[in-house]
Each structure stands twice: as structure tokens, then as C-alpha cells.
Design a protein around this motif. Structure first.
Motif, PDB file in Angstrom:
ATOM      1  N   MET A  94       0.834  -1.204   0.000  1.00 12.57           N
ATOM      2  CA  MET A  94       0.000   0.000   0.000  1.00 12.57           C
ATOM      3  C   MET A  94       0.865   1.249   0.000  1.00 12.57           C
ATOM      4  O   MET A  94       1.983   1.238   0.527  1.00 12.57           O
ATOM      5  CB  MET A  94      -0.897   0.043   1.248  1.00 12.57           C
ATOM      6  N   GLU A  95       0.326   2.322  -0.566  1.00 17.18           N
ATOM      7  CA  GLU A  95       0.956   3.620  -0.428  1.00 17.18           C
ATOM      8  C   GLU A  95       0.707   4.128   0.993  1.00 17.18           C
ATOM      9  O   GLU A  95      -0.268   3.741   1.650  1.00 17.18           O
ATOM     10  CB  GLU A  95       0.403   4.585  -1.470  1.00 17.18           C
ATOM     11  N   ALA A  96       1.595   5.012   1.457  1.00 20.49           N
ATOM     12  CA  ALA A  96       1.610   5.383   2.873  1.00 20.49           C
ATOM     13  C   ALA A  96       0.289   5.952   3.400  1.00 20.49           C
ATOM     14  O   ALA A  96      -0.198   5.510   4.454  1.00 20.49           O
ATOM     15  CB  ALA A  96       2.752   6.355   3.142  1.00 20.49           C
ATOM     16  N   PRO A  97      -0.346   6.914   2.736  1.00 16.79           N
ATOM     17  CA  PRO A  97      -1.597   7.450   3.295  1.00 16.79           C
ATOM     18  C   PRO A  97      -2.703   6.404   3.368  1.00 16.79           C
ATOM     19  O   PRO A  97      -3.444   6.351   4.356  1.00 16.79           O
ATOM     20  CB  PRO A  97      -1.963   8.586   2.325  1.00 16.79           C
ATOM     21  N   GLU A  98      -2.813   5.576   2.314  1.00 19.83           N
ATOM     22  CA  GLU A  98      -3.830   4.526   2.326  1.00 19.83           C
ATOM     23  C   GLU A  98      -3.553   3.513   3.429  1.00 19.83           C
ATOM     24  O   GLU A  98      -4.477   3.034   4.102  1.00 19.83           O
ATOM     25  CB  GLU A  98      -3.868   3.827   0.957  1.00 19.83           C
ATOM     26  N   LEU A  99      -2.279   3.225   3.652  1.00 19.62           N
ATOM     27  CA  LEU A  99      -1.918   2.279   4.711  1.00 19.62           C
ATOM     28  C   LEU A  99      -2.304   2.834   6.074  1.00 19.62           C
ATOM     29  O   LEU A  99      -2.879   2.123   6.910  1.00 19.62           O
ATOM     30  CB  LEU A  99      -0.418   1.981   4.642  1.00 19.62           C
ATOM     31  N   GLU A 100      -2.015   4.096   6.307  1.00 20.86           N
ATOM     32  CA  GLU A 100      -2.349   4.710   7.594  1.00 20.86           C
ATOM     33  C   GLU A 100      -3.856   4.749   7.805  1.00 20.86           C
ATOM     34  O   GLU A 100      -4.354   4.487   8.911  1.00 20.86           O
ATOM     35  CB  GLU A 100      -1.763   6.114   7.667  1.00 20.86           C
ATOM     36  N   ASN A 101      -4.604   5.057   6.752  1.00 25.49           N
ATOM     37  CA  ASN A 101      -6.063   5.083   6.875  1.00 25.49           C
ATOM     38  C   ASN A 101      -6.614   3.688   7.136  1.00 25.49           C
ATOM     39  O   ASN A 101      -7.546   3.510   7.934  1.00 25.49           O
ATOM     40  CB  ASN A 101      -6.694   5.672   5.612  1.00 25.49           C
ATOM     41  N   ALA A 102      -6.041   2.685   6.465  1.00 23.45           N
ATOM     42  CA  ALA A 102      -6.467   1.301   6.697  1.00 23.45           C
ATOM     43  C   ALA A 102      -6.144   0.865   8.120  1.00 23.45           C
ATOM     44  O   ALA A 102      -6.892   0.115   8.743  1.00 23.45           O
ATOM     45  CB  ALA A 102      -5.800   0.364   5.686  1.00 23.45           C
ATOM     46  N   CYS A 103      -5.037   1.358   8.642  1.00 25.40           N
ATOM     47  CA  CYS A 103      -4.660   1.053  10.030  1.00 25.40           C
ATOM     48  C   CYS A 103      -5.660   1.689  10.992  1.00 25.40           C
ATOM     49  O   CYS A 103      -6.115   1.051  11.949  1.00 25.40           O
ATOM     50  CB  CYS A 103      -3.245   1.573  10.292  1.00 25.40           C
TER      51      CYS A 103
END
Length: 347
Positions: free
Chosen positions: A83-92
Motif C-alpha cells: 500500500m501507499e503510505a496514506p492509504e496504509l495509515e487510513n487502513a490502520c
């Protein structure tokens, strides 16, 4: 044993077998396809298979909707996803991916700080979006800046840009004369966002939107676009394969992608085994040699040849005029700006 007892026993056995079958599903790893995933098969997937057993890989375009749906339905068929970083953080934040147990991954002392991506992500590659063009078509007088990308009089024809606010708004501001170290200061204001969209308006009729990283090299080779934003590794791979493409490093926008484990995976232990494979310096060196993306293990560059290092986004000459994508900015603003961008692009 009575007939009823026997039937109950058979049902229990069938249920157990069904559960074991679900648990026995091969680890499924999902990435962004194309040349990147070809390189990952060689550098990461093969070592995992040799050490731990079968692995299945699939590709996606970065959309989280499918992942969120499988987690909510309790039917998780993907295990580890890039995942790209912003999407990863949102998924987290919304519980779509697991919070990592760093003790299971061993020490992170050899990992660059940017690769510890919050609570849920392990950095996999450092890559950039660059300006690319076909030297065979434009010759030695090709573009050298993003401002040139906007010059449709000198270089008429379609331009490829990624169909997303992220990367595209930064590029627009760079083209409009904003200094690399001031991009997010400007983009962080309503006036700055308006400025980026106004700049995009200037060439809107000449834009061909790409959604897959494989598209820009294909379009350049076919002559569908005269120049394009593109992932540096995809362009470099095309050059290795014989295309006379050129990369303009000035104004590259670079960032880190990470691996995340999908919440509720039945293959949790295997998922951690895979993450350990991805940060092994030898495997990372193989990956950078196959496709020139930067490494997250500090020991990996010493295992890569100088010729390969020169093609990485992190090479000193390539970092001049570079923009480090601000993950915090996009985590806070991606939904709002993507909504505005999608509305703008569709009208």
C-alpha cells in the motif's frame, strides 16, 4: 453408535476438514502488478516459497474498497498487501489491517526510519514519480522540467498523468514555479489547492489519465502520449528492455510504500514470515537490481552495483530538486482532495 450420533460425528468431521482447508490456503500477496511484481516474484516470492512453501500473488490498483469489504464480511482471501503510505495509515486507523507485532519481525535497527510506517506498515520500496519521454521521438531537445510538460506549443500532443490528487497536485505546483521545499506549504492552503487545479486546467484537454503503473511506458512506446509522469522503476525497466526513453529526475516526487497484513487473515504467521523476507538485505538488493527502487534495509545498498545505484531515486544526482511526499499531509487531506480531483477530472 446410533445413526444420529454417527451423523453428528460426520458433521463435526466435515466442519473440521472445512476449517483446516481454509487455514491451509496458500499465502496470498497482493502488489501493483507489471514490472514491479515481476521483480518481486524473483526477489521476494521465490525466496519465501523456497523457505516456507507455496505463495499466490495477485495485482490491484491500490483501491481499498475490496479489502475493506472482505474484512467486514469476514471472508479474507488476501493476506499481505502493498500500500501507499496514506492509504496504509487510513487502513490502520479503520482496523482493516493488523497492527504489527514488531517483536515477531526482529530488530528494526537496520531499517530506515521511514520504513516503520506507523503501527501497521513495514516499508518495502522507496520510489518516485518522474517525468518521462521517448527520446526516439523528441530527440535531444526534450523536456527538462515540469514547466516544460505544460508547453504544448513546443511539444504538442497528449500528456500522461496519474488519475489521483496525490502526485498530480504536487506536479502542478512544481510546473507553476513553486520551489520543491515549499510545495506542501502552498498546497496546505485553500489558495494553493486552487492554484494547482488552475494549473491543471491549462492542459486538461491534453491529459490522458493513467491508473496502472504499466500504462505510461506502454503509451510512450505506442506514441499515445508525448510525455508522461511515471514510476521511475517502470521507465527504467522499459529502458533496459530496449526503449529509448529518458527520465527527468529534476522535480521527482518520492515516497515509501509498505506491506500490510490484512485484518483477520488465517495465515497470520506466514504473513510475518513474508514480511521478514521483504527486509532481508540480500533480497532487497536483488529487487533493486531487477527494478531500480530504493531499499529500506540500510545494508542493502552495499550489495548493489554502482551501475544500479545510479538509477535509484536516492542517488545524489537524482535527488536535486526532489520533493519528499508529505505522508502526514495526505493522511489528513486525501479524501477531501481526491473527491475534488475526481469531480474535476470527470467534468
Amino acid at each position: 453408535m446410533t445413526r444420529l450420533t454417527r451423523a453428528t460425528a460426520l458433521l463435526v468431521a466435515a466442519t473440521a476438514l472445512s476449517g483446516n482447508a481454509a487455514l491451509a490456503r496458500d499465502l496470498t500477496v497482493v502488489s501493483f502488478g507489471g514490472a514491479l511484481q515481476d521483480a518481486q516474484r524473483e526477489a521476494l516470492f521465490k525466496p519465501f516459497i523456497a523457505q516456507y512453501g507455496p505463495l499466490t500473488d495477485e495485482a490491484y490498483n491500490g483501491e481499498l474498497a475490496k479489502i475493506k469489504a472482505m474484512v467486514e464480511a469476514g471472508d479474507v482471501t488476501w493476506d499481505v498487501v502493498q500500500m501507499e503510505a496514506p492509504e496504509l495509515e487510513n487502513a490502520c486507523s479503520d482496523g482493516t489491517v493488523e497492527r504489527l507485532d514488531w517483536d515477531k519481525l526482529g530488530s528494526t535497527k537496520d531499517i530506515i526510519p521511514a520504513a516503520v510506517m506507523g503501527d501497521c506498515g513495514l516499508g518495502s520500496i522507496l520510489y518516485s514519480v518522474v517525468l518521462a519521454y521517448d527520446h526516439a521521438k523528441l530527440g535531444d531537445d526534450g523536456p527538462t522540467t515540469w514547466a516544460d510538460f505544460w508547453n504544448t506549443e513546443k511539444w504538442p500532443g497528449k500528456r500522461g498523468l496519474r488519475k489521483s490528487a496525490k502526485f498530480t497536485l504536487e506536479i502542478a505546483l512544481l510546473a507553476d514555479g513553486v520551489a520543491p521545499d515549499e510545495v506542501y506549504e502552498v498546497l496546505g492552503t485553500p489558495e494553493g489547492v486552487d492554484r494547482a487545479f488552475a494549473k491543471l486546467n491549462e492542459i486538461k484537454g491534453n491529459i490522458q489519465w493513467w491508473e496502472s503503473g504499466a500504462q505510461p511506458p506502454q503509451w510512450l512506446a505506442a506514441g499515445d502520449v508525448v510525455m508522461s509522469s511515471a514510476y521511475n522503476g517502470r521507465v527504467s525497466t522499459a529502458i533496459k528492455e530496449g526503449q529509448d526513453f529518458r527520465i527527468v529526475w529534476d522535480g521527482q516526487v518520492y515516497t515509501v510504500d509498505g506491506w500490510a497484513i490484512i485484518k483477520g487473515t488465517p495465515n497470520l504467521d506466514s504473513a510475518y514470515d513474508f514480511l521478514k523476507i521483504t527486509v532481508d538485505p540480500k533480497n532487497q538488493a536483488v529487487l533493486s537490481t531487477a527494478i531500480p527502487y530504493g531499499t529500506s534495509n540500510v545494508n542493502a545498498p552495499s550489495l548493489v552495483s554502482p551501475e544500479v545505484l545510479a538509477w535509484l531515486p536516492t542517488a545524489p544526482d537524482n535527488m536535486k530538486g526532489a520533493v519528499h511526499q508529505d505522508d502526514s499531509f495526505w493522511i489528513d487531506n486525501i479524501e477531501e482532495l481526491n473527491e475534488r480531483f475526481n469531480n474535476w477530472a470527470s467534468n
